[in-house]
Scaffold this motif. Structure first.
Motif, PDB file in Angstrom:
ATOM      1  N   HIS A 133      42.769  34.587  43.938  1.00  0.00           N
ATOM      2  CA  HIS A 133      42.848  33.235  43.374  1.00  0.00           C
ATOM      3  C   HIS A 133      44.139  32.520  43.781  1.00  0.00           C
ATOM      4  O   HIS A 133      45.208  32.854  43.260  1.00  0.00           O
ATOM      5  CB  HIS A 133      42.747  33.306  41.844  1.00  0.00           C
ATOM      6  CG  HIS A 133      41.434  33.843  41.373  1.00  0.00           C
ATOM      7  ND1 HIS A 133      41.295  35.085  40.773  1.00  0.00           N
ATOM      8  CD2 HIS A 133      40.192  33.315  41.438  1.00  0.00           C
ATOM      9  CE1 HIS A 133      40.022  35.290  40.495  1.00  0.00           C
ATOM     10  NE2 HIS A 133      39.330  34.232  40.883  1.00  0.00           N
ATOM     11  N   CYS A 173      47.679  37.374  42.513  1.00  0.00           N
ATOM     12  CA  CYS A 173      46.301  37.812  42.736  1.00  0.00           C
ATOM     13  C   CYS A 173      45.842  37.257  44.073  1.00  0.00           C
ATOM     14  O   CYS A 173      45.861  36.039  44.275  1.00  0.00           O
ATOM     15  CB  CYS A 173      45.400  37.311  41.606  1.00  0.00           C
ATOM     16  SG  CYS A 173      43.657  37.519  41.965  1.00  0.00           S
ATOM     17  N   VAL A 211      36.730  39.088  39.223  1.00  0.00           N
ATOM     18  CA  VAL A 211      37.486  40.122  39.949  1.00  0.00           C
ATOM     19  C   VAL A 211      38.868  39.586  40.332  1.00  0.00           C
ATOM     20  O   VAL A 211      38.978  38.490  40.875  1.00  0.00           O
ATOM     21  CB  VAL A 211      36.725  40.562  41.216  1.00  0.00           C
ATOM     22  CG1 VAL A 211      37.590  41.483  42.069  1.00  0.00           C
ATOM     23  CG2 VAL A 211      35.434  41.246  40.838  1.00  0.00           C
ATOM     24  N   HIS A 212      39.899  40.361  40.019  1.00  0.00           N
ATOM     25  CA  HIS A 212      41.262  40.025  40.441  1.00  0.00           C
ATOM     26  C   HIS A 212      41.815  41.215  41.222  1.00  0.00           C
ATOM     27  O   HIS A 212      41.538  42.365  40.893  1.00  0.00           O
ATOM     28  CB  HIS A 212      42.157  39.778  39.230  1.00  0.00           C
ATOM     29  CG  HIS A 212      41.680  38.656  38.350  1.00  0.00           C
ATOM     30  ND1 HIS A 212      41.841  37.325  38.670  1.00  0.00           N
ATOM     31  CD2 HIS A 212      41.039  38.665  37.158  1.00  0.00           C
ATOM     32  CE1 HIS A 212      41.333  36.578  37.711  1.00  0.00           C
ATOM     33  NE2 HIS A 212      40.820  37.359  36.781  1.00  0.00           N
ATOM     34  N   MET A 232      47.528  31.982  41.643  1.00  0.00           N
ATOM     35  CA  MET A 232      47.549  32.908  40.503  1.00  0.00           C
ATOM     36  C   MET A 232      48.798  33.795  40.602  1.00  0.00           C
ATOM     37  O   MET A 232      48.775  34.849  41.243  1.00  0.00           O
ATOM     38  CB  MET A 232      46.262  33.734  40.479  1.00  0.00           C
ATOM     39  CG  MET A 232      46.162  34.686  39.296  1.00  0.00           C
ATOM     40  SD  MET A 232      44.473  35.249  39.083  1.00  0.00           S
ATOM     41  CE  MET A 232      44.729  36.483  37.798  1.00  0.00           C
TER      42      MET A 232
HETATM   43 CU    CU Z   1      42.532  36.586  40.342  1.00  0.00          CU
END
Ligand code: CU
Length: 286
Positions: free
Chosen positions: A276, A273, A224-225, A279
């Motif tokens: 993360h 993101c 999942v992002h 990211m």
């Molecule tokens: Cu992500």
């Protein structure tokens, strides 16, 4: 008056070992499971520390894997009669975790990929081998204990161990000679510039598009992002929308795609993101 039947020494010993909390010396199979858990757990601990240092936070999965491995080793170390059974269940869960974790699957499929490269790949191979030994050793020890009788190492053990070691070594060798992925330039999906997302990052750090174009994001994994305007700076999320940037408000991706834009003004924009750390994607609009 009749004498009570008296238990022989052997019967007493048997009754004692049947007691659920009775302890018994580990069998060879139990020892193999123990070392599988311990080496896997210590490796996981090392990975957790490395991730924390490099990304600011470890992934949830590596923490669970580490705890699960160390718990398996600890349970076996108690030498309780039921320890191999509990270890087998923990080992099965561990196998499931290791082989379904998107980071591991991606790294195994792509030994020199963007997420940690060859070191991560080799670590994952060792983790898989340890999980196999932990589960296989635990299961065989449980079966052997349940059957009773001799608890010697079975005849197939050297062959099974060679198989696991051979698979791990072979995988590492193949990974070592694998070519690194070609640098990803701009790709298009039906004419729309496209950026792919792997388990924990964009496949590229920046993308250059023309004014008026949209940007398509394709999540290649089930990971999942959630994309927003802004960027990670030193492991800290810095939300922020540059003047002229299209609004990116919690665009959620999981094994699917989403288009963002159009980017109507020339400039440099940042998308990140929130799931993360690190990211980041820089979008250059010309
Ligand atoms: Cu992500």
């Amino acid at each position: 008056m009749k004498d009570q039947p008296r238990m022989s020494v052997a019967d007493t010993a048997r009754a004692l070992t049947r007691h659920p909390f009775a302890r018994q010396a580990p069998s060879t199979l139990g020892r193999i499971a123990f070392w599988g858990f311990l080496i896997g757990g210590l490796g996981g601990l090392g990975g957790t520390i490395a991730l924390t240092l490099s990304l600011g936070a470890p992934s949830r999965d590596i923490v669970i894997t580490t705890i699960c491995s160390l718990a398996g080793a600890a349970v076996l170390a108690t030498r309780f009669r039921w320890a191999p059974l509990v270890a087998t269940l923990l080992g099965a869960y561990l196998l499931y975790l290791v082989f379904t974790e998107p980071f591991v699957v991606e790294s195994l499929a792509n030994p020199k990929g963007p997420n940690g490269g060859f070191g991560h790949f080799a670590g994952d191979v060792i983790a898989c081998a340890c999980a196999l030994l932990a589960f296989g050793g635990g299961l065989a020890a449980t079966v052997q204990d349940a059957r009773g009788g001799a608890r010697r190492a079975p005849r197939w053990l050297p062959a099974a161990l060679s198989l696991v070691a051979g698979m791990a070594l072979g995988a590492v060798l193949i990974g070592a000679i694998a070519a690194p992925p070609a640098p990803t330039g701009i790709t298009y999906t039906n004419g729309v510039p496209t950026v792919h997302l792997s388990a924990g990052n964009f496949d590229q750090t920046s993308v250059t598009i023309a004014r008026g174009q949209k940007l398509l994001f394709v999540d290649d994994t089930a990971s999942v992002h959630i994309l927003d305007n802004g960027s990670w700076q030193n492991q800290t999320a810095r939300p922020g929308r540059e003047p002229g940037a299209p609004l990116v408000a919690n665009v959620r991706l999981s094994a699917d795609s989403a288009a963002i834009g159009p980017f109507t003004a020339a400039g440099t924009y940042h998308i990140y993101c929130v799931v993360h750390p690190g990211m980041n994607l820089t979008v250059i609009v010309q």
